[in-house]
Design an enzyme around this catalytic site. Structure first.
Site, PDB file in Angstrom:
ATOM      1  N   ASP A  67       5.378  -7.449   5.836  1.00 59.38           N
ATOM      2  CA  ASP A  67       4.061  -7.955   6.231  1.00 59.38           C
ATOM      3  C   ASP A  67       3.891  -9.436   5.924  1.00 59.38           C
ATOM      4  OD1 ASP A  67       4.115  -7.605   3.500  1.00 59.38           O
ATOM      5  OD2 ASP A  67       2.554  -6.098   3.433  1.00 59.38           O
ATOM      6  N   ASN A 136      -4.706   1.749  -3.751  1.00 60.09           N
ATOM      7  CA  ASN A 136      -5.324   2.756  -2.876  1.00 60.09           C
ATOM      8  C   ASN A 136      -4.267   3.497  -2.041  1.00 60.09           C
ATOM      9  OD1 ASN A 136      -4.550   0.783  -1.108  1.00 60.09           O
ATOM     10  ND2 ASN A 136      -6.588   0.339  -0.300  1.00 60.09           N
ATOM     11  N   HIS A 138      -1.794   2.064  -0.324  1.00 63.30           N
ATOM     12  CA  HIS A 138      -1.286   1.384   0.883  1.00 63.30           C
ATOM     13  C   HIS A 138       0.178   1.007   0.732  1.00 63.30           C
ATOM     14  CE1 HIS A 138      -2.657  -2.650  -0.905  1.00 63.30           C
ATOM     15  NE2 HIS A 138      -1.421  -2.907  -0.544  1.00 63.30           N
ATOM     16  N   GLU A 143      -3.443   0.144   5.349  1.00 66.47           N
ATOM     17  CA  GLU A 143      -4.558   0.541   4.500  1.00 66.47           C
ATOM     18  C   GLU A 143      -5.007   1.972   4.838  1.00 66.47           C
ATOM     19  OE1 GLU A 143      -5.412  -1.140   2.003  1.00 66.47           O
ATOM     20  OE2 GLU A 143      -5.981  -3.205   2.417  1.00 66.47           O
TER      21      GLU A 143
END
Ligand code: GLP
Length: 258
Positions: A67, A136, A138, A143
């Site tokens: 990313d 979380n 990811h 996400e």
């Protein structure tokens, strides 16, 4: 799923670097899927050390990173291209032309996402994908969502990710709100996945990802469906998994190095 429990971050980094270097030794022109964040820094350092000793050769290795932040140039010190150069590429004999990170400055982001998907395909897919994990759950910048996004796409970062990543920026307001990330399908198509996690703040995400239901609300949970997943995590990151780890040690399809 193979789970290796590391004593601490140093041990985790060494184990992860061992797995990555085994890949490079077995297939010198392999395609490595690489990750950023604090988690892989120690493993990259270890790889550089082994390279300096003459034990590793990156001259034929190709890489694709997961990313990049939208709007950051490769020479911005917060960009993932800069991270990769300074933590790994500048210190080994890799050909920079063989290293790939999504272009966060692309005017047409849709076209850039398509180019990146094509690129992964033209390289013949990823041999080993290294992954960190967000608090979380990811992976890359995939996400929590209502559905798994398949290929490279633009994503609006969640508040939790913006806050977690703001520690790396001089001014928290500078954290970009958007990023380009490889999708879940691209990650799942890697022939082998290596997930690393360190620290108590990852314990909940690791517990849900390895042993909870497979759901796009915890993106890393899809990794349970991968048939060649290796997890290297320290005790703190596995601290919520005690009972499940013991059960898994006796289950088919699991190897737990307790
Ligand atoms: C970022 C990256 C992820 C990384 C995550 C966790 O959001 N896009 O690839 O896994 O942070 O980072 P850290 O290892 O610093 O906790």
């Amino acid at each position: 799923m193979r789970i290796y429990i590391a004593r601490d971050y140093k041990d985790l980094s060494r184990k992860a670097a061992n797995i990555i270097s085994a890949q490079v030794i077995m297939k010198p022109d392999c395609v490595l899927g690489l990750a950023t964040g604090s988690s892989p820094i120690g493993a990259y350092k270890q790889l550089v050390e082994w390279y300096e000793k003459g034990d590793l050769d990156f001259s034929e290795v190709r890489t694709v990173n997961l990313d990049e932040y939208k709007g950051l140039t490769g020479d911005n010190k917060e960009s993932y291209r800069y991270f990769m150069n300074t933590n790994l590429f500048d210190h080994v004999n890799i050909d920079k032309a063989n290293t790939n990170v999504p272009n966060g400055m692309a005017k047409n982001t849709e076209a850039e996402c398509r180019r990146y998907n094509e690129l992964i395909r033209s390289l013949g897919g990823i041999d080993l994908q290294l992954l960190g994990i967000g608090r979380n759950g990811h992976i890359g910048f995939n996400e929590p969502e209502e559905a798994f996004e398949k290929e490279t796409h633009v994503v609006a970062l969640t508040q939790s990710t913006i806050e977690a990543n703001s520690r790396l920026f001089d001014d928290p307001d500078d954290v970009p709100r958007y990023a380009l990330t490889m999708g879940i399908k691209s990650i799942m198509q890697a022939r082998r996945v290596l997930l690393i996690a360190s620290g108590e703040d990852k314990a909940d995400a690791i517990h849900k990802s390895l042993f909870g239901p497979v759901t796009p609300h915890v993106p890393a949970s899809i990794l349970q469906m991968h048939n060649n997943l290796t997890v290297v995590a320290d005790k703190a990151a596995l601290s919520s998994c005690g009972k499940e780890l013991e059960d898994a040690a006796n289950k088919e399809g699991f190897y737990v190095d307790l």
